[in-house]
Design a protein around this motif. Structure first.
Motif, PDB file in Angstrom:
ATOM      1  N   GLY A  46      56.031  22.872  38.498  1.00 52.60           N
ATOM      2  CA  GLY A  46      57.341  23.498  38.697  1.00 52.60           C
ATOM      3  C   GLY A  46      58.477  22.815  37.949  1.00 52.60           C
ATOM      4  O   GLY A  46      59.591  22.697  38.451  1.00 52.60           O
ATOM      5  N   LYS A  47      58.201  22.414  36.706  1.00 51.31           N
ATOM      6  CA  LYS A  47      59.242  21.773  35.907  1.00 51.31           C
ATOM      7  C   LYS A  47      60.360  22.756  35.565  1.00 51.31           C
ATOM      8  O   LYS A  47      61.535  22.402  35.566  1.00 51.31           O
ATOM      9  CB  LYS A  47      58.645  21.196  34.616  1.00 51.31           C
ATOM     10  CG  LYS A  47      57.691  20.038  34.868  1.00 51.31           C
ATOM     11  CD  LYS A  47      57.181  19.416  33.580  1.00 51.31           C
ATOM     12  CE  LYS A  47      56.124  20.252  32.883  1.00 51.31           C
ATOM     13  NZ  LYS A  47      54.859  20.389  33.636  1.00 51.31           N
ATOM     14  N   ARG A  70      61.627  34.325  32.028  1.00 49.98           N
ATOM     15  CA  ARG A  70      62.069  33.729  33.289  1.00 49.98           C
ATOM     16  C   ARG A  70      63.522  33.294  33.210  1.00 49.98           C
ATOM     17  O   ARG A  70      64.301  33.499  34.136  1.00 49.98           O
ATOM     18  CB  ARG A  70      61.204  32.512  33.612  1.00 49.98           C
ATOM     19  CG  ARG A  70      60.131  32.815  34.625  1.00 49.98           C
ATOM     20  CD  ARG A  70      59.086  31.748  34.637  1.00 49.98           C
ATOM     21  NE  ARG A  70      59.368  30.698  35.606  1.00 49.98           N
ATOM     22  CZ  ARG A  70      58.590  29.617  35.752  1.00 49.98           C
ATOM     23  NH1 ARG A  70      57.530  29.475  34.994  1.00 49.98           N
ATOM     24  NH2 ARG A  70      58.883  28.708  36.637  1.00 49.98           N
ATOM     25  N   ASP A 104      51.389  30.802  32.073  1.00 52.06           N
ATOM     26  CA  ASP A 104      51.186  30.797  33.521  1.00 52.06           C
ATOM     27  C   ASP A 104      50.456  32.096  33.874  1.00 52.06           C
ATOM     28  O   ASP A 104      51.073  33.104  34.185  1.00 52.06           O
ATOM     29  CB  ASP A 104      52.561  30.706  34.206  1.00 52.06           C
ATOM     30  CG  ASP A 104      52.431  30.364  35.687  1.00 52.06           C
ATOM     31  OD1 ASP A 104      51.343  29.929  36.108  1.00 52.06           O
ATOM     32  OD2 ASP A 104      53.419  30.542  36.413  1.00 52.06           O
ATOM     33  N   THR A 131      50.651  19.870  35.112  1.00 51.35           N
ATOM     34  CA  THR A 131      50.713  21.296  34.802  1.00 51.35           C
ATOM     35  C   THR A 131      50.828  22.091  36.095  1.00 51.35           C
ATOM     36  O   THR A 131      50.071  21.876  37.031  1.00 51.35           O
ATOM     37  CB  THR A 131      49.447  21.751  34.049  1.00 51.35           C
ATOM     38  OG1 THR A 131      48.306  21.321  34.797  1.00 51.35           O
ATOM     39  CG2 THR A 131      49.384  21.146  32.664  1.00 51.35           C
ATOM     40  N   GLY A 132      51.802  22.999  36.144  1.00 50.30           N
ATOM     41  CA  GLY A 132      51.985  23.811  37.345  1.00 50.30           C
ATOM     42  C   GLY A 132      52.764  23.109  38.443  1.00 50.30           C
ATOM     43  O   GLY A 132      52.739  23.520  39.598  1.00 50.30           O
ATOM     44  N   ASP A 162      62.182  27.546  47.212  1.00 51.87           N
ATOM     45  CA  ASP A 162      62.736  26.315  47.780  1.00 51.87           C
ATOM     46  C   ASP A 162      62.073  25.163  47.068  1.00 51.87           C
ATOM     47  O   ASP A 162      60.850  25.110  46.979  1.00 51.87           O
ATOM     48  CB  ASP A 162      62.430  26.235  49.286  1.00 51.87           C
ATOM     49  CG  ASP A 162      63.186  27.303  50.050  1.00 51.87           C
ATOM     50  OD1 ASP A 162      64.338  27.574  49.672  1.00 51.87           O
ATOM     51  OD2 ASP A 162      62.609  27.886  50.995  1.00 51.87           O
ATOM     52  N   LEU A 163      62.871  24.257  46.566  1.00 50.10           N
ATOM     53  CA  LEU A 163      62.305  23.121  45.850  1.00 50.10           C
ATOM     54  C   LEU A 163      61.481  22.266  46.804  1.00 50.10           C
ATOM     55  O   LEU A 163      61.851  22.089  47.958  1.00 50.10           O
ATOM     56  CB  LEU A 163      63.422  22.272  45.261  1.00 50.10           C
ATOM     57  CG  LEU A 163      64.316  22.914  44.208  1.00 50.10           C
ATOM     58  CD1 LEU A 163      65.310  21.896  43.673  1.00 50.10           C
ATOM     59  CD2 LEU A 163      63.495  23.496  43.062  1.00 50.10           C
TER      60      LEU A 163
HETATM   61  P1  ADP Z   1      55.088  23.767  34.918  1.00 45.01           P
HETATM   62  O1  ADP Z   1      56.109  24.164  33.885  1.00 45.01           O
HETATM   63  O2  ADP Z   1      55.396  22.451  35.540  1.00 45.01           O
HETATM   64  O3  ADP Z   1      53.676  23.873  34.430  1.00 45.01           O
HETATM   65  P2  ADP Z   1      56.053  26.061  36.282  1.00 45.01           P
HETATM   66  O4  ADP Z   1      57.485  25.700  36.233  1.00 45.01           O
HETATM   67  O5  ADP Z   1      55.551  27.101  35.351  1.00 45.01           O
HETATM   68  O6  ADP Z   1      55.178  24.758  36.129  1.00 45.01           O
HETATM   69  O7  ADP Z   1      55.703  26.456  37.791  1.00 45.01           O
HETATM   70  C1  ADP Z   1      54.429  26.873  38.175  1.00 45.01           C
HETATM   71  C2  ADP Z   1      54.531  27.977  39.192  1.00 45.01           C
HETATM   72  O8  ADP Z   1      55.015  27.470  40.435  1.00 45.01           O
HETATM   73  C3  ADP Z   1      55.481  29.074  38.797  1.00 45.01           C
HETATM   74  O9  ADP Z   1      54.873  30.293  39.091  1.00 45.01           O
HETATM   75  C4  ADP Z   1      56.708  28.825  39.656  1.00 45.01           C
HETATM   76  O10 ADP Z   1      57.397  30.023  39.935  1.00 45.01           O
HETATM   77  C5  ADP Z   1      56.118  28.232  40.899  1.00 45.01           C
HETATM   78  N1  ADP Z   1      57.019  27.314  41.608  1.00 45.01           N
HETATM   79  C6  ADP Z   1      57.861  26.417  41.059  1.00 45.01           C
HETATM   80  N2  ADP Z   1      58.480  25.699  42.022  1.00 45.01           N
HETATM   81  C7  ADP Z   1      58.015  26.158  43.200  1.00 45.01           C
HETATM   82  C8  ADP Z   1      58.269  25.826  44.582  1.00 45.01           C
HETATM   83  N3  ADP Z   1      59.118  24.848  44.908  1.00 45.01           N
HETATM   84  N4  ADP Z   1      57.601  26.514  45.520  1.00 45.01           N
HETATM   85  C9  ADP Z   1      56.740  27.479  45.184  1.00 45.01           C
HETATM   86  N5  ADP Z   1      56.449  27.850  43.939  1.00 45.01           N
HETATM   87  C10 ADP Z   1      57.072  27.197  42.944  1.00 45.01           C
END
Ligand code: ADP
Ligand code: ZN
Length: 735
Positions: free
Chosen positions: A233-234, A268, A554, A230-231, A200-201
């Motif tokens: 959820g982009k 992914r 990750d 970083t982390g 869920d976003l």
């Molecule tokens: P970024 O690219 O911003 O560094 P990621 O897209 O790799 O981050 O996301 C980091 C982690 O968080 C991933 O394991 C992803 O599956 C998880 N994630 C992303 N959005 C959510 C969310 N809304 N709730 C829980 N986990 C999430």
């Protein structure tokens, strides 16, 4: 095909030759109707015959034109809108259009005799006859095909040892249909597909998605900067945006820095799209020519919904592009550093404008140019300020090496942190941005170091390979026993590289499972991927590496990140050095604490009071950007100015210098709004045995600078033999 105009009698062709213009050729009657925009053709040029690409139509006029001799491929390689894009890109980077198109297209399509092999396959389907054959083997194969409804021969070969005679028999019995098809090579076919867990976003993600979706509805050029720590959820945001554009019946292009370095992202995507039956093509440098050609044709035919690729994928001929995502837009690999020196991030914006597509640039550390454009409102700024699932940003400590003199490569605080992580069963990443054992061998009698005979640079010493190697020209030799100058025997490795660090960690922590990730250990196919899987499965405790380990990984079990030498890059004479250091260290720090346990980061440095490091420690992108941007503004450096870097090179030093003087003298008149700096020796004044001199053009506005560089192709034509001029528009590295 709409790009065919039956009555056109002449075409504009970008020939593969160092010419700054497209040329006109007549379409002979015999080829009427088979020449399309995007066709690869054979044309005469002087006394030679060369490959060219049809870019447009023209009125023949009175001039006597030479004929196109042959159309090489059965189908055009791109559409008219792509032709316009390639030409505009070539003009922007002052690069010959034919060479630019050659760079844009899959490798192997520029030679006259190269027609990549089209692989054939067979497709089997069950007939309506429902009888069962006699033999167990036949029944087994038939049941398999019936269950799948259609199966290719190559798939059957993977499933059953020798299906040929069995299939023959089933055909004779009228139980199967067969059809010849083209086979496409899928290099990622064997790669494990990760299970995608729907999430869920969170509100910030949701807001970003809503804005991008709104822009997609408008079906016009709308650029965004997705700035997410970083982390944060982009990736999830990209996926939703792509899903929406696909619902609209359009296509998406996703650029990533280097596919080999980002297999997790590709995995992914694959799993996500497989569940949604999306047709995905992955383009990257590891593909064979044939694989690239296959993928390219599929894309041009409109048989692909999403293209993921590294920098050159920005040229992929998607016919109806609605969205371009540039992930990790700060990454240096988007800039091609040789030949056609384009920047895929900037071209993504150009293409978005031409194709009326939405463009999303994503990063935790956007380049300052992008950030400034967002502040000015040219890009819509979207922010993901926090990590997902209540994970916190890691704690960052600076370790002042001046207070830890005489300790080993690992200062005492980093050593303690590492043993704690090992005891707790957690993983550690150690960044040392230098491969090999040591950057050079130094004679401890006379002070000489061993240098490359072709370049002005020391040779890197590798103990594993027992070699000294030049990282620029690849010259290598085995390490000598004696100094060439004084014959002394005390030639010792000086400085540190990843090999040496690995050796030290293995000695200090004999029970730890240590691996190294750098260009030396990952040159073999699949090696990089294996290291990532070992990290994911917990088979590695400490991963040592160059900046490769900072890229988007990750790894949830990593709680400690150590940086061995934050300083080396700070000392480069480049106005971007602080920005680079900030970006690299923030990215590598961002690998810590992505799982359930919090992370920490230890940065060793002799420049503990440097402002860039201070902002890294505070996770303060904005503060860093404000300070750095104000300094750039004072000096009119990008983004407050524009640069073009010229390099003249050749074997004859005097000729090179003269040519540089002459170009400067020619550029000078009327250069009121353009500063001309140089000529001066390059940072690497000799490379691959060529002498190198640079000129830097700098301007506050783009237009006067463009007017200046439009003259450059004229100078290029007049250069003395043996002197080469390279033009780098918006340079990133100015070596
Ligand atoms: P970024 O690219 O911003 O560094 P990621 O897209 O790799 O981050 O996301 C980091 C982690 O968080 C991933 O394991 C992803 O599956 C998880 N994630 C992303 N959005 C959510 C969310 N809304 N709730 C829980 N986990 C999430
Ligand atoms: Zn060299």
């Amino acid at each position: 095909m709409t790009s065919t105009i039956q009555h056109a009698q002449a075409a504009e062709i970008a020939v593969v030759a160092p010419l700054d213009k497209v040329l006109s050729y007549a379409i002979p009657a015999a080829l009427a109707g088979v020449v399309h925009i995007g066709s690869r053709v054979r044309v005469p040029l002087g006394r030679r015959q060369v490959v060219g690409y049809v870019m447009g139509w023209i009125e023949p006029g009175d001039a006597k034109l030479k004929d196109i001799l042959e159309v090489i491929d059965p189908h055009p390689l791109f559409h008219a809108r792509h032709a316009d894009f390639y030409l505009r890109a070539a003009r922007y980077y002052v690069y010959p259009p034919g060479e630019a198109v050659r760079t844009a297209l899959p490798a192997g399509l520029s030679a006259l005799d190269s027609k990549p092999v089209v692989l054939r396959d067979k497709l089997y389907r069950p007939t309506t006859c429902e009888e069962q054959p006699q033999g167990a083997r036949q029944r087994e194969v038939l049941d398999f095909i019936r269950a799948a409804n259609q199966v290719s021969l190559s798939q059957l070969r993977q499933q059953f040892a020798t299906p040929h005679t069995v299939l023959q028999r089933l055909l004779e019995l009228g139980l199967l249909h067969v059809e010849e098809i083209e086979r496409c090579r899928d290099p990622f076919a064997e790669m494990a597909v990760a299970v995608h867990h729907p999430v869920d976003l969170n509100p910030a993600q949701q807001q970003a998605v809503t804005q991008i979706e709104g822009a997609l509805e408008s079906a016009s050029f709308r650029p965004f900067l997705l700035h997410g720590v970083t982390g944060s959820g982009k990736t999830e945001v990209y996926l939703r945006a792509i899903a929406r554009v696909l619902e609209q019946g359009r296509q998406a292009l996703m650029l990533v820095p280097e596919i080999a370095l980002t297999p997790q992202l590709v995995t992914r995507f694959r799993s996500w799209f497989q569940n949604h039956e999306v047709r995905l093509a992955v383009l990257h440098s590891g593909l064979s020519d044939g694989e690239r050609y296959d993928a390219w044709r599929q894309v041009a035919r409109g048989d692909v919904d999403v293209v993921i690729g590294a920098r050159s994928a920005v040229f992929a001929p998607l016919p109806d592009l609605g969205l371009i995502v540039v992930d990790e837009e700060h990454d240096g690999s988007y800039k091609q550093s040789e030949g056609f020196r384009y920047n895929a991030r900037d071209l993504a914006l150009m293409r978005g404008q031409m194709d009326e597509a939405v463009v999303v640039l994503g990063s935790a550390t956007p380049v300052l140019t992008t950030y400034q454009r967002a502040l000015e409102g040219h890009l819509t700024y979207l922010q993901l300020p926090e990590r997902t699932s209540e994970r916190t940003m890691p704690q960052v400590h600076l370790v002042d090496l001046a207070q830890h003199e005489g300790e080993s490569l690992l200062s005492e605080p980093l050593q303690t942190a590492l043993s704690e992580a090992l005891k707790a069963g957690e993983q550690t990443l150690l960044l040392l941005n230098r491969r090999g054992y040591a950057p050079f061998l130094l004679c401890h009698d006379c002070g000489a170091s061993i240098r490359c005979p072709n370049c002005d640079i020391t040779l890197t010493y590798s103990q594993v390979q027992r070699s000294l190697r030049c990282h620029y020209c690849d010259f290598h030799q085995s390490p000598p026993n004696n100094c060439e100058r004084c014959s002394g025997v005390r030639l010792l490795p000086e400085g540190m590289g990843t090999e040496r660090l690995e050796e030290e960690i293995r000695q200090t922590f004999p029970d730890a499972r240590v691996e190294r990730m750098d260009r030396d250990t990952t040159s073999r196919k699949g090696a990089h991927h294996r290291l990532i899987e070992q990290m994911m499965s917990g088979a590695i405790d400490v991963l040592i590496g160059t900046q490769m380990i900072a890229k988007g990984h990750d790894f949830p079990a990593v709680t400690l990140v150590g940086v061995l030498n934050a300083d080396t890059a700070l000392n480069l004479p480049d106005f971007r050095s602080a920005e680079r250091v900030f970006s690299l260290l923030s990215q590598v720090a961002g690998r810590a604490g992505r799982g359930d346990r919090p992370g920490r980061v230890m940065i060793q440095t002799y420049a503990a009071d440097n402002y860039a490091l201070d902002y890294v420690a505070r996770h303060d992108y904005q503060g860093f950007a404000e300070l750095e941007l104000s300094q750039r503004q004072a000096l009119a450096y990008p983004p407050f100015g524009y640069l073009v870097h010229l390099v003249l090179s050749g074997n004859d030093e005097r000729k090179v210098n003269n040519a540089a003087e002459q170009i400067c003298a020619n550029l000078e008149p009327g250069a009121v709004d353009v500063e001309i700096l140089g000529p001066a020796p390059c940072l690497l004044p000799r490379l691959r045995n060529k002498h190198r001199v640079q000129i830097l053009l700098k301007a506050k506005q783009r237009d006067p600078l463009r007017r200046k560089i439009e003259q450059l192709s004229r100078f290029r034509a007049k250069l003395p033999a043996g002197v080469v001029l390279t033009v780098d528009v918006d340079p990133v590295d100015m070596f």
